[in-house]
Design an enzyme around this catalytic site. Structure first.
Site, PDB file in Angstrom:
ATOM      1  N   CYS A 277     -21.862 -11.498  54.735  1.00 54.07           N
ATOM      2  CA  CYS A 277     -23.294 -11.788  54.820  1.00 54.07           C
ATOM      3  C   CYS A 277     -24.006 -10.817  55.752  1.00 54.07           C
ATOM      4  O   CYS A 277     -24.191 -11.079  56.944  1.00 54.07           O
ATOM      5  CB  CYS A 277     -23.560 -13.221  55.260  1.00 54.07           C
ATOM      6  SG  CYS A 277     -25.314 -13.640  55.100  1.00 54.07           S
ATOM      7  N   CYS A 456     -28.846 -13.321  49.924  1.00 54.11           N
ATOM      8  CA  CYS A 456     -28.868 -13.469  51.380  1.00 54.11           C
ATOM      9  C   CYS A 456     -30.178 -14.145  51.770  1.00 54.11           C
ATOM     10  O   CYS A 456     -31.217 -13.486  51.848  1.00 54.11           O
ATOM     11  CB  CYS A 456     -28.737 -12.105  52.040  1.00 54.11           C
ATOM     12  SG  CYS A 456     -28.548 -12.218  53.833  1.00 54.11           S
TER      13      CYS A 456
END
Length: 525
Positions: A277, A456
């Site tokens: 991430c 994201c």
């Protein structure tokens, strides 16, 4: 005291006290291993105290600390060395005993070395989000297969929630469930660690000495968080103002530091790619700044974001909205600035910064620092025949099949595909791998392809998110029409998605093989 006997030479237990060492010696143990880093819990006896009591009682002692949820191959090797050097029988302890058991498995201390495993249609290495989701998708399509999941951990974590834990929005227990509850019906759970691959023999090697044979292998063992790559980090993590949302244990400490800080300097770091991430390091900063802003103390805090990258975010369309928040919070953006050392006691962080062709070292004082550790493929993956030059498992970007071993697939953080390493990517990859693995079992070529989708949700403040969704090459791949959610602008609907909708989708859809909005795209379809 409660001892769990693993072998005649090794047992485990929960946390012990110095005054219990005499009882441990009376039970016949000759050595003690502490597997907890100091300072995990308030009131926890330091390893030095236990060691002193052990030596007074004539027992051997070793401190082999490992961070829960982030155990590395180096931890397993350290455990192996300790077990080889200490007189047996040995008692190893941690908070609950589970970490010590996992380290024992990694050290090959839980089963006879000549134990032979079974043969399965499909072996999945890794019981995280990728492994469970793929297994569930496969067994929904063909429940009659013999399928094994290799996973040593007793706990399963919803890691996308740790950013919210660090901001005080989620309780950390909300992100954890028992692994046993998530293993799909029809799958066999092999509670052990993988130590290597032998693809020419169609075998997975286990740390306890066994091996498993397969017709199809699906490898998704995750990524290694290399806390030791930054000198001084492991020794100070969780104290001295040093924290990380990349750990279940330390995300609550982030919230504590943020709420207690009323002035001073706060540093946030991001290492070189790839990492899990890529937006998470920024999310920690934005949510912290928003808390300080609401408390009226942001003006008294020097906020710095140090990223090893040359840009704030790799997909340009989302950068303008993020820069608005950088300016709103008065954060100092330091590009090409990599954390290379940390002195927690002195509260000094050392960065290597690239300025033109010159590399310089800069020391920054801090009152708190949020650190994201460098990340690599697991050690046993990097040294295996499946590894690409990057160290990750080599795959075709479209089919996620290994280019040299047609009955091997990989997905999630451990595969070499150039997509963002996010849970959203896994949601899209799992059905693709499921149908391609089934096609391989039938003697056919892969039938589905993956477009590199990853998402994201960049939490820029409580109540608003910039929902970055993109595929290979940074191509925007929005899931919703722009009139509903414009991913390039902060959105309250995106916050609702992140906070309220995605957690139950993860637990009750993705991990159950229910492919909501992620049906596999068929090649030629």
């Amino acid at each position: 005291m409660k001892f769990t006997k693993l072998t005649s030479r090794l047992s485990t237990s929960p946390q012990i006290r110095p005054d219990e060492v005499e009882e441990i010696a009376a039970a016949g143990f000759r050595s003690i291993i502490c597997n907890r880093p100091d300072g995990e819990d308030q009131g926890q006896p330091a390893a030095q105290e236990i060691g002193a009591a052990a030596r007074r009682g004539g027992l051997g002692f070793a401190h082999v600390p490992a961070v829960s949820g982030s155990i590395t191959g180096q931890d397993g090797l350290a455990m192996k060395r300790a077990l080889e050097e200490l007189p047996a029988p040995v008692l190893a302890y941690c908070r609950s005993g589970a970490r010590s058991r996992k380290l024992a498995e990694m050290a090959g201390a839980c089963a006879p070395p000549d134990a032979e495993g079974d043969t399965y249609d499909i072996v999945i290495v890794g019981g995280g989000s990728a492994g469970i989701a793929t297994a569930a998708s496969i067994l929904r399509r063909n429940p009659g297969l013999s399928l094994a999941i290799v996973e040593p951990s007793e706990a399963h974590y919803y890691q996308p929630g740790w950013t919210m834990v660090g901001a005080g929005i989620f309780n950390r227990e909300f992100t954890r469930r028992a692994e046993a509850r998530l293993i799909p019906e029809g799958a066999k759970w092999i509670k052990a660690s993988a130590s290597g691959f032998a693809p020419d023999e169609n075998k997975v090697l286990l740390c306890d000495g066994r091996n498993l044979s397969y017709r199809v292998l699906i490898a998704c063992p995750g990524i290694k968080l290399d806390w030791d790559a930054i000198p001084g980090l492991r020794d100070t993590l969780g104290r001295n103002g040093v924290t990380s949302n990349y750990s279940y244990d330390f995300a609550p400490y982030t919230h504590r530091l943020v709420t207690e800080l009323k002035g001073g300097r706060a540093l946030f770091t991001q290492p070189v790619m790839p990492i899990k991430c890529a937006g998470a390091p920024q999310k920690a900063m934005y949510l912290s700044c928003n808390i300080w802003e609401r408390a009226g103390v942001l003006k008294d805090i020097d906020v710095q974001f140090h990223t090893a990258g040359a840009v704030l975010f790799g997909v340009p369309i989302y950068v303008p909205a993020l820069m608005e928040y950088i300016e709103r919070y008065g954060a100092h953006l330091n590009l090409e600035s990599r954390l290379v050392a940390i002195d927690g006691e002195a509260r000094i962080a050392t960065f290597e910064q690239k300025r033109g062709d010159q590399l310089t070292r800069v020391e920054e004082r801090f009152d708190m620092i949020h650190v994201v550790p460098p990340q690599t493929a697991p050690d046993f993956v990097r040294s295996s025949p499946l590894a690409a030059p990057s160290g990750f498992i080599e795959v075709s970007e479209a089919t996620l099949r290994h280019p040299r071993y047609p009955n091997v697939f990989a997905l999630g953080d451990a595969c070499s595909a150039s997509n963002a390493k996010t849970a959203a990517a896994v949601r899209k990859q799992a059905p693709v791998v499921a149908v391609n693995a089934l096609a391989t079992l039938d003697g056919r070529e892969p039938v589905a392809d993956y477009d590199g989708y990853g998402s994201c949700p960049l939490t820029v403040e409580q109540g608003k998110i910039v929902l970055a969704e993109f595929g290979y090459g940074g191509k925007p791949l929005p899931s919703f029409p722009t009139w509903l959610i414009d991913g390039a602008r902060p959105s309250r609907l995106s916050w609702l998605l992140k906070k309220t909708i995605l957690p139950p989708v993860y637990w009750h859809a993705m991990l159950k093989g229910r492919e909501w909005m992620v049906k596999p795209h068929m090649i030629g379809g």
